[in-house]
Design a protein around this motif. Structure first.
Motif, PDB file in Angstrom:
ATOM      1  N   MET A  32       0.817  -1.219   0.000  1.00 55.87           N
ATOM      2  CA  MET A  32       0.000   0.000   0.000  1.00 55.87           C
ATOM      3  C   MET A  32       0.855   1.276   0.000  1.00 55.87           C
ATOM      4  O   MET A  32       0.330   2.358  -0.084  1.00 55.87           O
ATOM      5  N   GLN A  33       2.177   1.141   0.173  1.00 56.44           N
ATOM      6  CA  GLN A  33       2.995   2.328   0.383  1.00 56.44           C
ATOM      7  C   GLN A  33       3.827   2.663  -0.853  1.00 56.44           C
ATOM      8  O   GLN A  33       4.003   1.832  -1.730  1.00 56.44           O
TER       9      GLN A  33
ATOM     10  N   PRO B 101      -7.991 -11.368  -6.233  1.00 62.17           N
ATOM     11  CA  PRO B 101      -8.208 -12.368  -5.175  1.00 62.17           C
ATOM     12  C   PRO B 101      -7.928 -13.800  -5.639  1.00 62.17           C
ATOM     13  O   PRO B 101      -8.267 -14.173  -6.761  1.00 62.17           O
TER      14      PRO B 101
ATOM     15  N   LEU C  26      -9.360 -17.047  -4.290  1.00 60.43           N
ATOM     16  CA  LEU C  26     -10.415 -17.425  -3.341  1.00 60.43           C
ATOM     17  C   LEU C  26     -10.524 -18.929  -3.218  1.00 60.43           C
ATOM     18  O   LEU C  26     -10.656 -19.637  -4.229  1.00 60.43           O
TER      19      LEU C  26
ATOM     20  N   THR D  84     -11.515  -8.426 -10.989  1.00 54.66           N
ATOM     21  CA  THR D  84     -11.274  -7.209 -10.209  1.00 54.66           C
ATOM     22  C   THR D  84     -10.134  -6.361 -10.785  1.00 54.66           C
ATOM     23  O   THR D  84      -9.748  -5.379 -10.176  1.00 54.66           O
TER      24      THR D  84
ATOM     25  N   THR E 166     -23.011 -20.986  -5.668  1.00 52.41           N
ATOM     26  CA  THR E 166     -22.335 -21.642  -4.541  1.00 52.41           C
ATOM     27  C   THR E 166     -21.328 -20.737  -3.845  1.00 52.41           C
ATOM     28  O   THR E 166     -21.098 -20.875  -2.655  1.00 52.41           O
ATOM     29  N   GLU E 167     -20.719 -19.810  -4.589  1.00 55.67           N
ATOM     30  CA  GLU E 167     -19.634 -19.027  -3.992  1.00 55.67           C
ATOM     31  C   GLU E 167     -19.808 -17.520  -4.144  1.00 55.67           C
ATOM     32  O   GLU E 167     -18.986 -16.753  -3.654  1.00 55.67           O
ATOM     33  N   GLY E 168     -20.843 -17.081  -4.857  1.00 56.72           N
ATOM     34  CA  GLY E 168     -21.087 -15.649  -4.988  1.00 56.72           C
ATOM     35  C   GLY E 168     -20.186 -14.928  -5.968  1.00 56.72           C
ATOM     36  O   GLY E 168     -20.158 -13.704  -6.006  1.00 56.72           O
TER      37      GLY E 168
ATOM     38  N   MET F  92      -0.416  -9.957   1.149  1.00 56.21           N
ATOM     39  CA  MET F  92      -0.584 -11.126   0.289  1.00 56.21           C
ATOM     40  C   MET F  92      -0.503 -12.417   1.101  1.00 56.21           C
ATOM     41  O   MET F  92      -0.717 -13.488   0.571  1.00 56.21           O
ATOM     42  N   GLN F  93      -0.106 -12.330   2.338  1.00 49.00           N
ATOM     43  CA  GLN F  93       0.190 -13.550   3.082  1.00 49.00           C
ATOM     44  C   GLN F  93      -0.910 -13.874   4.086  1.00 49.00           C
ATOM     45  O   GLN F  93      -1.705 -13.029   4.434  1.00 49.00           O
ATOM     46  N   TRP F  94      -0.915 -15.111   4.555  1.00 48.66           N
ATOM     47  CA  TRP F  94      -1.771 -15.456   5.678  1.00 48.66           C
ATOM     48  C   TRP F  94      -1.346 -14.598   6.866  1.00 48.66           C
ATOM     49  O   TRP F  94      -0.181 -14.284   7.021  1.00 48.66           O
TER      50      TRP F  94
ATOM     51  N   ASP G 288      -4.753  -8.458   2.666  1.00 51.76           N
ATOM     52  CA  ASP G 288      -5.065  -7.765   1.424  1.00 51.76           C
ATOM     53  C   ASP G 288      -6.553  -7.779   1.108  1.00 51.76           C
ATOM     54  O   ASP G 288      -6.962  -7.779  -0.048  1.00 51.76           O
TER      55      ASP G 288
ATOM     56  N   ARG H 252      -8.067  -6.282   6.689  1.00 50.32           N
ATOM     57  CA  ARG H 252      -6.850  -5.588   7.102  1.00 50.32           C
ATOM     58  C   ARG H 252      -7.160  -4.600   8.227  1.00 50.32           C
ATOM     59  O   ARG H 252      -6.337  -4.342   9.082  1.00 50.32           O
ATOM     60  N   TYR H 253      -8.371  -4.020   8.168  1.00 50.74           N
ATOM     61  CA  TYR H 253      -8.753  -2.979   9.123  1.00 50.74           C
ATOM     62  C   TYR H 253      -9.626  -3.534  10.245  1.00 50.74           C
ATOM     63  O   TYR H 253     -10.398  -2.798  10.870  1.00 50.74           O
TER      64      TYR H 253
ATOM     65  N   SER I 130     -15.121 -12.879   2.790  1.00 43.06           N
ATOM     66  CA  SER I 130     -14.435 -12.071   1.779  1.00 43.06           C
ATOM     67  C   SER I 130     -14.568 -12.657   0.390  1.00 43.06           C
ATOM     68  O   SER I 130     -14.533 -13.872   0.196  1.00 43.06           O
ATOM     69  N   LEU I 131     -14.737 -11.786  -0.569  1.00 40.90           N
ATOM     70  CA  LEU I 131     -14.587 -12.142  -1.985  1.00 40.90           C
ATOM     71  C   LEU I 131     -13.398 -11.375  -2.576  1.00 40.90           C
ATOM     72  O   LEU I 131     -13.265 -11.281  -3.786  1.00 40.90           O
ATOM     73  N   GLY I 132     -12.580 -10.800  -1.694  1.00 40.33           N
ATOM     74  CA  GLY I 132     -11.408 -10.059  -2.164  1.00 40.33           C
ATOM     75  C   GLY I 132     -11.658  -8.564  -2.312  1.00 40.33           C
ATOM     76  O   GLY I 132     -10.995  -7.891  -3.093  1.00 40.33           O
TER      77      GLY I 132
ATOM     78  N   LEU J  30      -8.808  -2.558  -0.858  1.00 38.61           N
ATOM     79  CA  LEU J  30      -7.491  -2.289  -1.455  1.00 38.61           C
ATOM     80  C   LEU J  30      -7.639  -1.917  -2.933  1.00 38.61           C
ATOM     81  O   LEU J  30      -6.873  -2.351  -3.797  1.00 38.61           O
TER      82      LEU J  30
ATOM     83  N   PRO K  65     -15.092  -6.856  -5.915  1.00 42.43           N
ATOM     84  CA  PRO K  65     -15.572  -8.098  -6.553  1.00 42.43           C
ATOM     85  C   PRO K  65     -16.880  -7.955  -7.335  1.00 42.43           C
ATOM     86  O   PRO K  65     -17.026  -8.568  -8.383  1.00 42.43           O
TER      87      PRO K  65
ATOM     88  N   ARG L 151     -21.933 -16.522  -0.875  1.00 45.21           N
ATOM     89  CA  ARG L 151     -20.625 -16.945  -0.361  1.00 45.21           C
ATOM     90  C   ARG L 151     -20.756 -17.515   1.061  1.00 45.21           C
ATOM     91  O   ARG L 151     -20.072 -18.461   1.425  1.00 45.21           O
TER      92      ARG L 151
ATOM     93  N   GLU M 244      -7.888   3.185   3.685  1.00 43.98           N
ATOM     94  CA  GLU M 244      -7.043   2.894   2.518  1.00 43.98           C
ATOM     95  C   GLU M 244      -6.508   4.168   1.897  1.00 43.98           C
ATOM     96  O   GLU M 244      -5.326   4.260   1.535  1.00 43.98           O
TER      97      GLU M 244
ATOM     98  N   GLU N 245      -3.671   5.382   3.913  1.00 47.51           N
ATOM     99  CA  GLU N 245      -2.448   4.588   3.708  1.00 47.51           C
ATOM    100  C   GLU N 245      -1.838   4.875   2.341  1.00 47.51           C
ATOM    101  O   GLU N 245      -0.621   4.987   2.184  1.00 47.51           O
TER     102      GLU N 245
END
Lengths: 413, 413
Positions: free
Chosen positions: A1-2, A84, A86, A107, A343-345, B1-3, B58, B62-63, B77-79, B82, B109, B151, B223, B226
């Motif tokens: 983001m930076q 994403p 997903l 997206t 099923t997943e939107g 991007m990470q868990w 992401d 995040r918030y 989430s569907l992504g 951001l 999304p 979803r 966002e 940031e």
């Protein structure tokens, strides 16, 4: 983001896939010696010195060291990439797949995966001093080139087939400096177009030959790798029209393997429309690709009957890597689209649902390990499509009637 | 991007905007004592102990510390989020503005800003044990609630006005378990709907009252902060229909100021369609909001003539913060849409271009400092709209003709 300072490109030049000749990083449509396709070469030792944590930024330029653009002033962006990944638990259960993921490209700024290759195409056009770019498109590539071309202040010549969906047409008409509609399909125009691109001072931003353009699509694989926790999937299911996304993802996964980031290269799975399936046929029947005249398919972005040299490259990847391929008819594509939505939107367009429809076929054929990590690309948003009008009667806003509708809905299974 | 492990919510409960009563974090549509709107309260000391670098992930989650959901298992989430904050150098120059930015919400999304509030709405529906959600919509909120409801595996009752654009209708029909089209506009249905929501075991996910839903829209401001390098802009131009995005952004900027992250709260600018401009009129003329019957506007998402209590809240924010407001006619909105596409390559829908069109008016009135940092929200993708067919003649793929077209285009200004 930076704000961030990008890592410089590790691209060293171009090499010919035919004769092996090497060239500096300049604008060339194919090999001057043998007219084969060119590919960008990278300094793998420089890349191997990097770690995933060195990547910075929230656009495709996060992956600048793996991309062929030298000057950060040409890093054009509308905010593409970082789409994403997903997990699809409900749909996975329906298909009997335990680790099914969707890489949803809807997206991106213009609603499709094309924005990845467009970003490096327009960046390259600027890097090599062009004032104009051109593309032949069934709609998605045209919208994307028109948008990024406008962003860069370039002239854009977008050749679009006249049957393209209206949402795509409007998008192109709004952004392109020159939108030219033509009768017939991609295959009818492409040879004339290719000759014109040789003689004109216009950057050719089509998928069939462009070397720099394809590199942007590699980022779909780097992101997938990062989003899986720095791991490559077992299978990667990608659409094949000309083959750009498919080849680029394979190149990227191979780079990640070569520099020691990934422990494997996924099995590549090619998905085509049954109306335009020369690669599926060639893999099944053996022998070379037999170009075929094609009819209309609702999966517009896959409507290529003669994928030419990139198609041959994709076929070679499938054969050498023991990849899989399957095609899907228009009704199968629409069924996959509806299933994904319910099923997943996720609302993906018909072109974007070809991989999922093809995957369902391979599952039926028991061609995949159901415990594997499978990533399926959805290349476009459902909003890019054009559909028959929704036929549904509108009601008056009456309290008793609405109460009855809600009660019935709540009571139903 | 990470868990990542999310930072827990700092939400402490609800408070009444009327009588000041406080309540625990449960499902309530308004204050049981005085029927005023409720708002979520946060532990500002806990938030002040955080630094921007503590935020991870992401998606909108995040918030999480600034959002009202306790259990990370409900972080659906569907992504979303951001979305790009794009500097607009060409358009800024045309308008005489040196630091103009677009917060483009079309990359969510479902193609609109609604996905932010939908994420916290559906999360809250799960947190409070609901199996069904409902919403009244002109299309964008309906698509979003239908998608996230699918979803989460919830029943979705989507009430959509019958004139909604076809792309939105298809999207809703694909994702919603129950899509109900009604005759008339939002204002005709909303009171009946509000009464039904009081008596049914359905989570009300509409914009007019929902407390938890609005919180998700705060993320557009975090966002922006940031993306500007941890700074608040000088002006924030947001659309006002019911007022959800506008109020939420203002709340978020105030939180960032209160916890010491931001040095100021931006001047808020409210943008409305001229067909539905009760807040612009009230700010100009003084006195309370006078609800008005409204006609059709191409900016569908702004078609609210009676914004009720949230409208009063938005008006109060404008009056107390010396904010600005302007409205734009349909032709002005379409002109802003075309200008944005041609100068910067961004394709936003008519609803999404109301803020830019309103900003152009304020520039003409010299109401803003041209050296200020101005962030303008584009709330939806251009792909959500429905337009008249593109009228353009298709040509035959003839080499000489195409060469002439390209030569002429290259020679032109």
């Amino acid at each position: 983001m930076q704000w961030y300072t990008p890592v410089p490109t590790a691209a060293t030049g171009l090499s010919c896939r035919g004769c092996g000749g090497t060239y500096p990083r300049t604008y060339m449509l194919d090999c001057p010696a043998c007219h084969s396709l060119l590919q960008v070469e990278y300094d793998l030792e420089a890349l191997a010195a990097l770690r995933p944590g060195d990547l910075r930024g929230d656009t495709l330029w996060r992956y600048a060291p793996f991309l062929p653009i030298g000057d950060p002033r040409h890093f054009i962006s509308l905010g593409e990439g970082l789409t994403p990944l997903l997990r699809l638990p409900r749909l996975g259960q329906r298909l009997g797949l335990r680790h099914l993921y969707l890489k949803f490209e809807g997206t991106n700024p213009t609603g499709t995966v094309k924005d990845r290759s467009t970003a490096t195409a327009i960046a390259a056009a600027q890097e090599f001093g062009f004032n104009a770019v051109a593309v032949v498109s069934t709609g998605n590539a045209g919208s994307s080139i028109a948008a990024y071309g406008a962003r860069a202040g370039l002239k854009t010549f977008v050749f679009c087939y006249a049957r393209a969906a209206q949402p795509k047409m409007h998008h192109m008409a709004a952004c392109a400096s020159h939108l030219i509609l033509y009768r017939g399909g991609y295959d009818d125009l492409i040879r004339i177009y290719d000759r014109l691109m040789e003689e004109m001072p216009i950057f050719e931003a089509g998928a069939s030959r462009s070397t720099y353009k394809m590199e942007g699509k590699k980022t779909i694989a780097y992101e997938t790798f990062e989003q899986l926790g720095n791991q490559a999937p077992d299978y990667f299911v990608a659409p094949v029209a000309v083959g750009e996304t498919f080849i680029a993802a394979w190149r990227a996964f191979n780079e990640l393997f070569a520099i020691g980031w990934a422990g494997k290269v996924p099995t590549m799975v090619a998905a085509q429309s049954s109306e335009a399936n020369p690669i599926v046929e060639a893999l099944r029947d053996g022998g070379p690709i037999r170009p075929r005249p094609i009819g209309y398919t609702i999966a517009e972005g896959t409507a290529v009957g003669n994928p030419e040299r990139k198609g041959e490259w994709a076929l070679q990847i499938l054969r050498e890597g023991k990849g899989l391929a399957a095609d899907a008819s228009d009704p199968e594509v629409l069924e996959a689209q509806a299933l994904l939505a319910r099923t997943e939107g996720m609302w993906a367009g018909p072109t974007g649902c070809v991989p999922l429809a093809a995957l369902r076929k391979l599952v039926t054929q028991q061609a995949l390990d159901p415990d594997a990590v499978i990533v399926c690309v959805a290349s476009e948003s459902g909003l890019k499509g054009e559909y028959a009008p929704v036929e549904r009667e509108a009601i008056e806003p009456d309290e008793a009637h609405l109460r009855a509708i809600l009660r019935e809905g709540l009571a139903a299974g």
